[in-house]
Design a protein around this motif. Sequence first.
Motif, PDB file in Angstrom:
ATOM      1  N   CYS A   1      74.895 103.579  58.885  1.00  0.00           N
ATOM      2  CA  CYS A   1      75.654 103.376  59.790  1.00  0.00           C
ATOM      3  C   CYS A   1      75.763 104.742  60.367  1.00  0.00           C
ATOM      4  O   CYS A   1      75.839 106.074  59.772  1.00  0.00           O
ATOM      5  CB  CYS A   1      77.134 102.937  59.222  1.00  0.00           C
ATOM      6  SG  CYS A   1      77.020 101.293  58.736  1.00  0.00           S
TER       7      CYS A   1
ATOM      8  N   VAL B   1      86.239  97.819  61.100  1.00  0.00           N
ATOM      9  CA  VAL B   1      85.123  97.684  60.188  1.00  0.00           C
ATOM     10  C   VAL B   1      84.100  96.834  60.838  1.00  0.00           C
ATOM     11  O   VAL B   1      84.359  95.734  61.560  1.00  0.00           O
ATOM     12  CB  VAL B   1      85.727  97.105  58.870  1.00  0.00           C
ATOM     13  CG1 VAL B   1      84.604  96.713  57.845  1.00  0.00           C
ATOM     14  CG2 VAL B   1      86.699  97.936  58.348  1.00  0.00           C
ATOM     15  N   GLY B   2      82.905  97.077  60.784  1.00  0.00           N
ATOM     16  CA  GLY B   2      81.821  96.280  61.263  1.00  0.00           C
ATOM     17  C   GLY B   2      81.603  96.583  62.682  1.00  0.00           C
ATOM     18  O   GLY B   2      81.232  95.730  63.311  1.00  0.00           O
TER      19      GLY B   2
ATOM     20  N   CYS C   1      69.296  93.163  59.963  1.00  0.00           N
ATOM     21  CA  CYS C   1      70.536  93.327  59.729  1.00  0.00           C
ATOM     22  C   CYS C   1      71.368  93.213  60.873  1.00  0.00           C
ATOM     23  O   CYS C   1      70.821  93.732  62.002  1.00  0.00           O
ATOM     24  CB  CYS C   1      71.038  94.354  58.818  1.00  0.00           C
ATOM     25  SG  CYS C   1      70.499  94.579  57.178  1.00  0.00           S
TER      26      CYS C   1
ATOM     27  N   GLY D   1      76.596  96.039  63.249  1.00  0.00           N
ATOM     28  CA  GLY D   1      77.984  96.584  62.314  1.00  0.00           C
ATOM     29  C   GLY D   1      77.382  96.270  61.010  1.00  0.00           C
ATOM     30  O   GLY D   1      78.322  96.646  60.442  1.00  0.00           O
ATOM     31  N   THR D   2      76.460  95.900  60.618  1.00  0.00           N
ATOM     32  CA  THR D   2      75.999  96.162  59.124  1.00  0.00           C
ATOM     33  C   THR D   2      74.680  97.189  58.936  1.00  0.00           C
ATOM     34  O   THR D   2      74.083  97.519  60.023  1.00  0.00           O
ATOM     35  CB  THR D   2      75.736  94.729  58.677  1.00  0.00           C
ATOM     36  OG1 THR D   2      74.540  94.096  59.316  1.00  0.00           O
ATOM     37  CG2 THR D   2      76.671  93.809  58.965  1.00  0.00           C
TER      38      THR D   2
ATOM     39  N   CYS E   1      72.832  93.181  53.592  1.00  0.00           N
ATOM     40  CA  CYS E   1      73.241  93.919  54.845  1.00  0.00           C
ATOM     41  C   CYS E   1      74.745  94.146  54.561  1.00  0.00           C
ATOM     42  O   CYS E   1      75.786  93.205  54.390  1.00  0.00           O
ATOM     43  CB  CYS E   1      73.086  93.274  55.920  1.00  0.00           C
ATOM     44  SG  CYS E   1      71.416  92.942  56.153  1.00  0.00           S
TER      45      CYS E   1
ATOM     46  N   MET F   1      78.582  95.712  55.615  1.00  0.00           N
ATOM     47  CA  MET F   1      79.239  95.981  56.664  1.00  0.00           C
ATOM     48  C   MET F   1      79.664  97.661  56.969  1.00  0.00           C
ATOM     49  O   MET F   1      79.806  98.298  55.908  1.00  0.00           O
ATOM     50  CB  MET F   1      80.891  95.493  56.399  1.00  0.00           C
ATOM     51  CG  MET F   1      81.071  94.070  56.804  1.00  0.00           C
ATOM     52  SD  MET F   1      80.927  93.837  58.765  1.00  0.00           S
ATOM     53  CE  MET F   1      81.668  92.298  58.746  1.00  0.00           C
ATOM     54  N   CYS F   2      79.480  98.288  58.121  1.00  0.00           N
ATOM     55  CA  CYS F   2      79.722  99.496  58.491  1.00  0.00           C
ATOM     56  C   CYS F   2      81.244  99.891  58.009  1.00  0.00           C
ATOM     57  O   CYS F   2      82.033  99.082  58.627  1.00  0.00           O
ATOM     58  CB  CYS F   2      79.309  99.891  59.774  1.00  0.00           C
ATOM     59  SG  CYS F   2      77.629 100.120  60.207  1.00  0.00           S
TER      60      CYS F   2
END
Length: 441
Positions: free
Chosen positions: A195, A207-208, A162, A165-166, A179, A181-182
Amino acid sequence: STQSTWDLFLEMNSFTVFFLLILLSCTFAQTLNCTAGQYLNSTCIGCEMGYHCPGNNTKIPCLPGTYSSTVGSVMCIPCMLGTYADQIAAVSCNNCIAGTYSSTAGAIMCNMCPIGFFSTSGAVACTSCPAGRYSNTTGASSCLSCPAGTWSNQSAAICSRCAAGTYSSIVGATSASSCIMCLAGTFSGPGANSCTFCPAGKYSSLVGAGDASRCMLCPIGSWSAAGSSNCTFCLAGTYNSLIGQTSASDCLMCAPGSWSLAGAAVCNRCPAGTYSSASGGTSITDCLSCPPGTYSLPGASVCTMCAAGYFSAVNSSAQCNACPVGTYSSPGSAVCTSCPPGTYSPNTGAASMSDCIMCTAGTWSSSRSPRCTRCPADTYNPLVGSASASSCLVCPVGNWAAEGSTSCNVCINGVSTSSNCRVCGLGTWTLEETPIRRYRY
């Protein structure tokens, strides 16, 4: 001698018999022809397993890749797909072991499955690893599941990570869409199965976020817990002068005499002339006015009484003023007290009535006087502490007095300049040598 002759005869006969037997045997062999599936071994014998007898009295072993599993075989059978025989005279074919395959008949060996593929025992072909699984070696008997944080398409030799950021918590994920997104307040590197929270004292609104450098320190006047997408302001009435603070307890209470709004790096001092006795003031309205008779400097928690000799007449005084001349004050005075009639005070800041000085004889004063007034000429005042001009008495006729006199003088020898003493008329004289003649009544 007779015995030796007999023995020689027997030996010769035995050789003759043996020779005759061989001769007969050769003659029989030349005349015996075994059927297919048999071979000649003194007599016709059925072909053993692992051999074939095509005729001509011969027995031939099965070549590698073929076998014979029955007695009397005329020909050897090629190994079926998925099997092999790697030696001669095989009575059966072996299944290709898991991880190998044979796609042709009569195989003498099995082929290894390439990376990204696998096979079970007896396979005629290798099977692609399905999406979400992989094989990174040749000859795999099964495919491994992609670990969390990775994914794969079909026939994968390795799993794809992944992106930073994911993350993916799924084992055996089949596409990059697995995967996720964080969220803000977190970050991840490549191949993450979860994350990571930004540490306490930091935040990330992105984000991410792909690494820890995206987590920023909270500014002064704020704090954050782990995994925060923004920093929390210190409450009104508190402050924080350091960056990267980790809890609300890092916001310190404003001391008495000060106040703050939310998110303050420092507390504001109450202005001069006001005070606040409580801690944690939340606005300037918490700063109360100092009453008359007191004052305060900026940041005061209490008002200070004006010292003796000073006063403040209004609310919210930033300082006390010295009492003017002719007055005095005790501590904490809103006004100054006038020195009583008959006294005076020549200096500012008199601290008590004892600083009011008694007027001497020959003078007088009203209240609040900076000095005493001398009695006018031709008047006198023999008393101290006189309170009015009426205390100055007029000298009687034939007497005179200078200003501030405590008694009158008799007009003599014509030297007085007082109006009470008159100039001598024509034809009169005095004992003085002045050309101006004076006389007494």
